[in-house]
Design a protein around this motif. Structure first.
Motif, PDB file in Angstrom:
ATOM      1  N   PHE A   1      -3.640 -13.721  -0.820  1.00  0.00           N
ATOM      2  CA  PHE A   1      -2.557 -14.006  -1.754  1.00  0.00           C
ATOM      3  C   PHE A   1      -2.554 -15.480  -2.187  1.00  0.00           C
ATOM      4  O   PHE A   1      -2.201 -15.780  -3.333  1.00  0.00           O
TER       5      PHE A   1
ATOM      6  N   ILE B   1      -5.071 -15.602  -4.857  1.00  0.00           N
ATOM      7  CA  ILE B   1      -4.523 -15.048  -6.107  1.00  0.00           C
ATOM      8  C   ILE B   1      -3.620 -16.090  -6.772  1.00  0.00           C
ATOM      9  O   ILE B   1      -3.723 -16.330  -7.985  1.00  0.00           O
TER      10      ILE B   1
ATOM     11  N   ILE C   1      -2.848  -3.720  -5.948  1.00  0.00           N
ATOM     12  CA  ILE C   1      -4.148  -3.218  -6.377  1.00  0.00           C
ATOM     13  C   ILE C   1      -4.321  -1.741  -6.004  1.00  0.00           C
ATOM     14  O   ILE C   1      -5.147  -1.045  -6.590  1.00  0.00           O
TER      15      ILE C   1
ATOM     16  N   HIS D   1       4.472  -0.381  -8.420  1.00  0.00           N
ATOM     17  CA  HIS D   1       4.307  -0.940  -7.065  1.00  0.00           C
ATOM     18  C   HIS D   1       3.888  -2.394  -7.242  1.00  0.00           C
ATOM     19  O   HIS D   1       2.767  -2.680  -7.659  1.00  0.00           O
TER      20      HIS D   1
ATOM     21  N   ASN E   1       6.292  -4.817   5.637  1.00  0.00           N
ATOM     22  CA  ASN E   1       5.547  -4.353   6.803  1.00  0.00           C
ATOM     23  C   ASN E   1       5.289  -5.541   7.740  1.00  0.00           C
ATOM     24  O   ASN E   1       4.947  -6.630   7.276  1.00  0.00           O
TER      25      ASN E   1
ATOM     26  N   GLY F   1       2.152  -1.592   9.793  1.00  0.00           N
ATOM     27  CA  GLY F   1       1.295  -1.340   8.633  1.00  0.00           C
ATOM     28  C   GLY F   1       0.911  -2.591   7.864  1.00  0.00           C
ATOM     29  O   GLY F   1       0.404  -2.504   6.744  1.00  0.00           O
TER      30      GLY F   1
ATOM     31  N   HIS G   1       7.215  -5.488  -0.746  1.00  0.00           N
ATOM     32  CA  HIS G   1       6.774  -4.423  -1.654  1.00  0.00           C
ATOM     33  C   HIS G   1       7.988  -3.926  -2.442  1.00  0.00           C
ATOM     34  O   HIS G   1       9.058  -3.690  -1.867  1.00  0.00           O
TER      35      HIS G   1
END
Ligand code: 5GP
Length: 113
Positions: A6, A9, A31, A38, A86, A92, A101
């Motif tokens: 991230f 990015i 992605i 999402h 998460n 997760g 998210h």
């Protein structure tokens, strides 16, 4: 220390579909979308996970949630949406850089898997 996906990015070293950016966070499309909408709300400050957040991060954490709410409106998720964080292996988490998210655009089941 290496950069997280991230951070790469954010620094435009890895491409992503940016939906929003301010001085504290970015919002990109995931992605591997798990719903018609999402996206990920990601703080510019590297906090590895919510379990590692500090008291001094209180305002930033609030900003991430309010940004998620604003994005839900912008993305027209008036029928409903879900916000998920998460944490750790059993939670997760796959990217060790805190992210929220935001999912919507379909009916989401409960309990989650
Ligand atoms: P976690 O499993 O850590 O809660 O969520 C990490 C999320 O980041 C996953 O939903 C995954 O699809 C997403 N992701 C991982 N790598 C990339 C990437 O390079 N670009 C984008 N846009 N999303 C990514």
């Amino acid at each position: 220390m290496g950069q997280t996906i991230f951070q790469n990015i954010m620094n435009r070293k890895i491409p992503a579909d940016f939906l929003y950016e301010d001085e504290h966070c970015i919002v990109i499309r995931d992605i591997n979308a798990q719903a018609p909408t999402h996206c990920l709300i990601i703080p510019k400050k590297l906090i590895s996970r919510i379990g590692d957040a500090a008291e001094e991060d209180q305002n930033l954490l609030g900003h991430l949630l309010l940004t998620a709410k604003k994005m839900a409106k912008k993305l027209k998720l008036e029928a409903g949406f879900r916000i998920i964080i998460n944490n750790g292996k059993d939670g997760g988490e796959t990217v060790p850089h805190l992210h929220v998210h935001l999912l919507g655009g379909r009916s989401l089941i409960w309990p989650p898997g």
